[in-house]
Design a protein around this motif. Structure first.
Motif, mmCIF file in Angstrom:
data_model
loop_
_atom_site.group_PDB
_atom_site.id
_atom_site.type_symbol
_atom_site.label_atom_id
_atom_site.label_comp_id
_atom_site.label_asym_id
_atom_site.label_seq_id
_atom_site.Cartn_x
_atom_site.Cartn_y
_atom_site.Cartn_z
ATOM 1 N N UNK A 76 0.817 11.039 -0.248
ATOM 2 C CA UNK A 76 0.348 10.737 1.018
ATOM 3 C C UNK A 76 1.632 9.155 1.328
ATOM 4 N N UNK A 77 1.192 8.538 0.290
ATOM 5 C CA UNK A 77 2.566 7.474 0.856
ATOM 6 C C UNK A 77 4.181 7.659 1.403
ATOM 7 N N UNK A 78 4.466 8.956 0.388
ATOM 8 C CA UNK A 78 5.710 8.923 0.673
ATOM 9 C C UNK A 78 5.801 9.723 1.634
ATOM 10 N N UNK A 79 4.946 10.676 2.313
ATOM 11 C CA UNK A 79 4.532 11.837 3.618
ATOM 12 C C UNK A 79 4.666 9.955 4.510
ATOM 13 N N UNK A 83 7.966 9.515 7.819
ATOM 14 C CA UNK A 83 7.474 9.769 8.723
ATOM 15 C C UNK A 83 7.568 8.652 9.970
ATOM 16 N N UNK A 84 7.678 7.750 9.188
ATOM 17 C CA UNK A 84 7.818 6.423 9.717
ATOM 18 C C UNK A 84 8.926 5.540 10.101
ATOM 19 N N UNK A 85 9.861 5.857 8.859
ATOM 20 C CA UNK A 85 11.314 5.842 9.027
ATOM 21 C C UNK A 85 11.892 6.737 9.900
#
Length: 87
Positions: A76-79, A83-85
Motif C-alpha cells: 500500500x505504501x509503495x502503491x 501514484x503520487x509521484x
C-alpha cells in the motif's frame, strides 16, 4: 503483519550485505592457472571458491524471497508513492 515490517527490512539489508560481500570475493578471488600450480593451494582456493559460490547462491535466493515478502508487506505504501509521484 505490521510487526514484521522492520524485521524484514533489516533481514533484507543483512542478506544483501552478505550477498554483496560473497559476490566480490568470488569476483576478485585468484583462480589457479596451469596444469599444476601448487596443488595444495589450488585445492584450498577451489574449495573456498565453492563455499563462497554456494553461500552466494543460497543467500541470494533467501534474499529474493525476503524482498518479495517486504514488497508484500509494504504494497500500500509503495502503491501510494508510485501514484503520487506521477502527478
Amino acid at each position: 503483519m505490521k510487526k514484521y515490517r522492520s524485521s524484514v527490512s533489516i533481514i533484507v539489508f543483512a542478506l544483501f550485505a552478505v550477498s554483496a560481500v560473497t559476490g566480490f570475493v568470488i569476483y576478485f578471488m585468484p583462480h589457479p592457472k596451469g596444469p599444476r600450480p601448487e596443488v595444495v593451494d589450488a585445492v584450498r582456493t577451489v574449495s573456498f571458491g565453492l563455499v563462497m559460490k554456494k553461500t552466494h547462491e543460497y543467500v541470494s535466493m533467501v534474499m529474493a524471497a525476503a524482498a518479495l515478502f517486504h514488497i508484500y508487506l509494504n504494497w500500500n505504501s509503495l502503491k501510494s508513492y508510485i501514484f503520487s509521484a506521477k502527478k
